[in-house]
Design an enzyme around this catalytic site. Structure first.
Site, mmCIF file in Angstrom:
data_model
loop_
_atom_site.group_PDB
_atom_site.id
_atom_site.type_symbol
_atom_site.label_atom_id
_atom_site.label_comp_id
_atom_site.label_asym_id
_atom_site.label_seq_id
_atom_site.Cartn_x
_atom_site.Cartn_y
_atom_site.Cartn_z
ATOM 1 N N TRP A 22 0.868 -1.175 0.000
ATOM 2 C CA TRP A 22 0.000 0.000 0.000
ATOM 3 C C TRP A 22 0.906 1.228 0.000
ATOM 4 O O TRP A 22 1.758 1.375 0.889
ATOM 5 C CB TRP A 22 -0.869 -0.045 1.247
ATOM 6 C CG TRP A 22 -1.882 1.044 1.400
ATOM 7 C CD1 TRP A 22 -2.673 1.592 0.437
ATOM 8 C CD2 TRP A 22 -2.231 1.710 2.625
ATOM 9 N NE1 TRP A 22 -3.512 2.555 0.973
ATOM 10 C CE2 TRP A 22 -3.248 2.651 2.322
ATOM 11 C CE3 TRP A 22 -1.798 1.605 3.946
ATOM 12 C CZ2 TRP A 22 -3.821 3.469 3.278
ATOM 13 C CZ3 TRP A 22 -2.368 2.412 4.897
ATOM 14 C CH2 TRP A 22 -3.371 3.336 4.571
ATOM 15 N N ASP B 8 -0.934 -5.294 9.508
ATOM 16 C CA ASP B 8 -1.926 -4.336 9.024
ATOM 17 C C ASP B 8 -3.162 -5.139 8.638
ATOM 18 O O ASP B 8 -3.129 -5.907 7.668
ATOM 19 C CB ASP B 8 -1.376 -3.565 7.830
ATOM 20 C CG ASP B 8 -2.319 -2.444 7.381
ATOM 21 O OD1 ASP B 8 -3.400 -2.294 7.974
ATOM 22 O OD2 ASP B 8 -1.963 -1.723 6.431
ATOM 23 N N LYS C 129 -13.228 -0.891 5.523
ATOM 24 C CA LYS C 129 -13.726 -1.828 4.525
ATOM 25 C C LYS C 129 -14.744 -2.808 5.101
ATOM 26 O O LYS C 129 -15.832 -2.978 4.562
ATOM 27 C CB LYS C 129 -12.557 -2.613 3.905
ATOM 28 C CG LYS C 129 -11.425 -1.749 3.347
ATOM 29 C CD LYS C 129 -11.869 -0.848 2.224
ATOM 30 C CE LYS C 129 -10.705 -0.240 1.454
ATOM 31 N NZ LYS C 129 -9.839 0.640 2.247
#
Length: 419
Positions: A138, A219, A258
């Site tokens: 990311w 993460d 999300k």
């Protein structure tokens, strides 16, 4: 007398616009009647519109109807009912570290905020440690750590030739890293590749982490969203906690953007799992909590309350939590379905290459293997928008546009094959 203040910032160097939002801006300015956004990662229903989870709608009503509903400040470390319940969601109800009171949990500004607080803490107490990020990762990962002056490096992850995990390179990087380094690991639904290690590969990864006395920083942005199964998507974290019980602290950055659809509310948590040790854990926990509080207080004063209350209500109300489980299945099933449909159409059109990697990946993103030149042609000729790396947000696909996207990819690949 020269007034230096008038021009003191005149030489500030500009930074390139974030690639994801630049793609989004081009999409919004496109006046063509039919266009497809496969750029910024946000879930869309099959009608192409944002979807508020049914569990969230119900939770919001309950929160707003409570007699003590208000907009007062939270504690510096956040809403206790959120941090406590969130820890159980990610670490497991029966997590030994929770039973032994070895977990510190604070509320954060979603996953990015959790990573930032972790980075600030690492910078203060172990500034010499190098941060290892997957290649690719990311994009914001690198910015978060380098902006607090931590040194970053990368470990191999994506094998572009075979469109698979470079597992051998991954392990080799862990084994050769300076002892005690910090490895940022994607818990599931790796961003941007959508490609995760198998459980057996996780065992070898964590074995190498343990041998190198390294510190894992997970993460977790897609728990439950990747497979529809909270347990399966948390496997790597829970396995690591058991394996490193008395070896090393474990950071976990947890986002609810999300998997609860709370994108703009910025709800997240940072958990620090301390290793079991002979020393009394209470003073250690208190000291670390006080330092995390100081970081939070100095930067945002207190975390935002509304989204935290909504997510907490879902996690602490059995019927809402059950509805959330169903919502996760709804989202993950649709993503899996459109992945399969896209792959099948590309095969049907005899598109050059093997496209099985699209269904072997999971979560919101797919590393398609398309080149920057191909993505540019997709955009200019077919109004299909994705970032130049070829990462596609699969959530942007639906029954109304997947055939258009497949035909566009087929045309573009064949176009460059001719060249």
């Amino acid at each position: 007398m020269v007034k230096i203040s008038a021009t003191v910032y005149n030489d500030v160097e500009p930074i390139k616009t974030d690639i994801l939002f630049a793609t989004k801006q081009r999409y919004l300015k496109d006046t063509r009647g039919f266009k497809v956004d496969l750029g910024v990662g946000a879930y869309r229903a099959d009608n192409g519109k944002p979807w508020i989870l049914p569990s969230v709608r119900k939770a919001e009503r309950l929160v707003q109807e409570e007699d003590d509903y208000d907009h007062e400040y939270l504690n510096i470390c956040g809403l206790d009912s959120l941090t406590n319940s969130a820890a159980k969601v990610i670490l497991g109800e029966d997590c030994p570290a929770l039973r032994e009171s070895r977990v510190i949990s604070v509320q954060s500004l979603s996953g990015a905020g959790a990573l930032h607080v972790a980075a600030k803490f690492i910078k203060k107490y172990t500034p010499e440690k190098k941060i290892y990020l997957s290649n690719p990762t990311w994009p914001i990962h690198q910015s978060i750590f380098e902006n607090v002056d931590l040194e970053t490096d990368s470990y191999p992850y994506w094998d572009a030739t075979n469109k698979s995990l470079d597992f051998e390179g991954f392990i080799k990087a862990i084994d050769h890293a300076p002892r005690g380094s910090i490895f940022v690991l994607h818990a599931c639904a790796h961003n941007p590749t959508g490609l995760d290690p198998t459980q057996e590969q996780w065992h070898q990864i964590i074995e190498s982490i343990q041998k190198g006395d390294h510190i894992p920083l997970f993460d977790s942005a897609y728990q439950g969203f990747a497979s529809g199964d909270l347990e399966r998507d948390a496997y790597a974290i829970r396995y690591t906690i058991n394996q490193l019980r008395d070896c090393a602290p474990i950071f976990v950055a947890q986002s609810f953007a999300k998997n609860v659809g709370m994108y703009g509310e910025r709800v997240g948590c940072l958990h620090l799992v301390l290793p079991a040790q002979k020393e009394d854990i209470v003073p250690i926990k208190d000291a670390i909590t006080s330092q995390l509080s100081r970081i939070i207080r100095s930067e945002i004063s207190t975390p935002p309350a509304y989204g935290a209350k909504v997510v907490s209500k879902i996690f602490t109300t059995p019927e809402l939590k059950e509805q959330w489980y169903q919502d996760l299945v709804t989202m993950s099933s649709r993503i899996i379905s459109v992945r399969t449909r896209l792959r099948d159409l590309l095969v049907e059109y005899n598109t050059p290459g093997n496209w099985d990697h699209i269904v072997q990946q999971c979560g919101m993103f797919s590393f398609t293997g398309l080149t920057p030149e191909m993505t540019k042609r997709l955009e200019t000729e077919h109004a299909v928008y994705m970032v130049p790396t070829g990462r596609a947000s699969v959530a942007g696909l639906n029954t109304g546009n997947v055939q258009h996207v497949a035909k566009a990819i087929n045309e573009v690949v064949n176009h460059f094959m001719k060249d």
